[in-house]
Enzyme design. Structure first.
Site, PDB file in Angstrom:
ATOM      1  N   ASP A  10     -22.484 -68.937  61.964  1.00  0.00           N
ATOM      2  CA  ASP A  10     -23.494 -69.688  61.198  1.00  0.00           C
ATOM      3  C   ASP A  10     -22.723 -70.697  60.344  1.00  0.00           C
ATOM      4  O   ASP A  10     -21.484 -70.669  60.290  1.00  0.00           O
ATOM      5  CB  ASP A  10     -24.319 -68.741  60.309  1.00  0.00           C
ATOM      6  CG  ASP A  10     -25.354 -69.484  59.464  1.00  0.00           C
ATOM      7  OD1 ASP A  10     -26.086 -70.331  60.026  1.00  0.00           O
ATOM      8  OD2 ASP A  10     -25.433 -69.258  58.239  1.00  0.00           O
ATOM      9  N   GLY A  43     -28.027 -78.398  58.534  1.00  0.00           N
ATOM     10  CA  GLY A  43     -29.346 -79.025  58.461  1.00  0.00           C
ATOM     11  C   GLY A  43     -29.328 -80.482  58.010  1.00  0.00           C
ATOM     12  O   GLY A  43     -30.317 -81.194  58.142  1.00  0.00           O
ATOM     13  N   CYS A  74     -28.017 -69.037  63.716  1.00  0.00           N
ATOM     14  CA  CYS A  74     -28.407 -70.225  62.968  1.00  0.00           C
ATOM     15  C   CYS A  74     -29.456 -70.961  63.801  1.00  0.00           C
ATOM     16  O   CYS A  74     -29.178 -71.323  64.959  1.00  0.00           O
ATOM     17  CB  CYS A  74     -27.173 -71.095  62.765  1.00  0.00           C
ATOM     18  SG  CYS A  74     -27.548 -72.712  62.071  1.00  0.00           S
ATOM     19  N   ASN A  75     -30.630 -71.147  63.232  1.00  0.00           N
ATOM     20  CA  ASN A  75     -31.697 -71.833  63.975  1.00  0.00           C
ATOM     21  C   ASN A  75     -31.315 -73.273  64.292  1.00  0.00           C
ATOM     22  O   ASN A  75     -31.570 -73.772  65.381  1.00  0.00           O
ATOM     23  CB  ASN A  75     -32.994 -71.836  63.167  1.00  0.00           C
ATOM     24  CG  ASN A  75     -33.581 -70.453  62.984  1.00  0.00           C
ATOM     25  OD1 ASN A  75     -34.499 -70.077  63.676  1.00  0.00           O
ATOM     26  ND2 ASN A  75     -33.041 -69.681  62.057  1.00  0.00           N
ATOM     27  N   THR A  76     -30.711 -73.942  63.310  1.00  0.00           N
ATOM     28  CA  THR A  76     -30.377 -75.361  63.482  1.00  0.00           C
ATOM     29  C   THR A  76     -29.411 -75.545  64.653  1.00  0.00           C
ATOM     30  O   THR A  76     -29.643 -76.367  65.550  1.00  0.00           O
ATOM     31  CB  THR A  76     -29.733 -75.917  62.189  1.00  0.00           C
ATOM     32  OG1 THR A  76     -30.542 -75.536  61.083  1.00  0.00           O
ATOM     33  CG2 THR A  76     -29.603 -77.420  62.246  1.00  0.00           C
ATOM     34  N   CYS A 186     -34.922 -70.382  59.304  1.00  0.00           N
ATOM     35  CA  CYS A 186     -33.526 -70.642  58.923  1.00  0.00           C
ATOM     36  C   CYS A 186     -32.978 -69.297  58.474  1.00  0.00           C
ATOM     37  O   CYS A 186     -33.612 -68.605  57.669  1.00  0.00           O
ATOM     38  CB  CYS A 186     -33.466 -71.656  57.780  1.00  0.00           C
ATOM     39  SG  CYS A 186     -31.822 -71.790  57.032  1.00  0.00           S
TER      40      CYS A 186
HETATM   41  N1  DGL Z   1     -28.598 -71.006  58.570  1.00  0.00           N
HETATM   42  C1  DGL Z   1     -28.901 -72.221  59.244  1.00  0.00           C
HETATM   43  C2  DGL Z   1     -30.190 -72.107  60.061  1.00  0.00           C
HETATM   44  O1  DGL Z   1     -30.604 -71.034  60.415  1.00  0.00           O
HETATM   45  C3  DGL Z   1     -28.969 -73.510  58.491  1.00  0.00           C
HETATM   46  C4  DGL Z   1     -28.309 -73.762  57.202  1.00  0.00           C
HETATM   47  C5  DGL Z   1     -27.657 -75.126  57.147  1.00  0.00           C
HETATM   48  O2  DGL Z   1     -28.344 -76.131  56.914  1.00  0.00           O
HETATM   49  O3  DGL Z   1     -26.451 -75.136  57.379  1.00  0.00           O
HETATM   50  O4  DGL Z   1     -30.786 -73.104  60.380  1.00  0.00           O
END
Ligand code: DGL
Length: 275
Positions: A10, A43, A74-76, A186
């Site tokens: 992440d 993000g 990490c979704n992003t 997120c």
């Molecule tokens: N933890 C990350 C996600 O799930 C994003 C955090 C970031 O912006 O780095 O999207």
């Protein structure tokens, strides 16, 4: 049987609650966690920057510990770079995407909210999930970079008043839209689930993707005969930036030592640029 580690990545501490699921359900596996702190926040980066950052991480992981499976917690990074990673990483790659499908089954009033990063919202993948699983429902998407920053920086710069203000403002936004189901799109937001839930009350359900991701990892390990028989030392690393001064590096070390301890990992230290 395969004793190589499962790697979890992440941009910061967001993936650790996903690692905790794996540790609790797969006690024989060795886990390696890398927080790409040098490139935080994903993000706010361009899609190309995120792709290149996670591809670098995957390559370095291969050199350092040859993981048998990679979890992009990490979704992003998942919505932007999963395809790309699958082309460069030799083993299975599991991503974390917003639990939109589950939210469509859970909502009672048809109003769903998705809290995520701007890149996750703009990436196209989320829209595709909404179109596929939420016909006839209203879905509001909210970019919450302030929540990401709050979670990532809270250990080093705690600010109880600022924290309460940010959370209250998000609870107000969610309530004003009438969403009864909110997708935490997120991974960082899992650290504020309890506080948000207290502010929103029991009528509002908050959803994350831990179960789905964990079960997918389990299935891939079994199907690929990749399960380990006993765990080795599980470790946490973070990427460091040579532009940080010694005090900044010390701060990050203090923070990641704390989180390693909290999640039952050995502290592996920083991975510097000069690899
Ligand atoms: N933890 C990350 C996600 O799930 C994003 C955090 C970031 O912006 O780095 O999207």
């Amino acid at each position: 049987m395969d004793s190589r580690p499962v790697a979890v990545i992440d941009s910061g501490i967001g993936g650790l609650p996903y690692l905790a699921w794996l540790r609790d359900h797969l006690p024989c596996e060795t886990l390696v966690y890398v927080a790409d702190r040098k490139n935080f926040p994903y993000g706010e980066k361009t899609p190309e920057q995120v792709r290149s950052a996670v591809a670098d991480l995957a390559q370095r992981l291969q050199t350092e510990c040859d993981p048998k499976l990679l979890v992009v917690a990490c979704n992003t990074a998942s919505v932007l770079a999963l395809e790309h990673l699958r082309a460069v990483f030799p083993g299975p790659v599991v991503g974390v995407v917003p639990a939109v499908k589950t939210s469509a089954a859970m909502t009672r009033n048809g109003h769903i909210g998705v809290l995520a990063t701007q890149r996750t919202i703009d990436g196209g993948y989320l829209e595709h999930l909404v179109q596929e699983f939420c016909p006839g429902k209203s879905v509001a998407t909210w970019a919450a970079p302030d929540l990401v920053t709050l979670v990532e920086n809270d250990f080093l710069q705690p600010d109880a008043v600022g924290r309460a203000a940010v959370l209250t403002s998000w609870a107000n936004i969610i309530q004003s839209q009438g969403a009864d189901t909110v997708v935490l799109g997120c991974t960082h937001f899992l650290y504020v689930t309890d506080e948000l839930s207290r502010l929103l009350g029991t009528e509002v359900v908050l959803l994350d993707s831990r179960d789905g991701v964990g079960k997918r990892v389990l299935k891939l390990l079994v199907e690929g005969s990749l399960e380990a028989q006993s765990p080795g030392e599980s470790r946490l690393y973070f990427t460091s930036d040579r532009r940080w001064n010694p005090q900044e590096l010390f701060g990050h070390e203090r923070k990641f030592k704390h989180f390693a301890l909290q999640f039952g990992l050995s502290y592996g230290g920083p991975w510097s640029d000069s690899f």
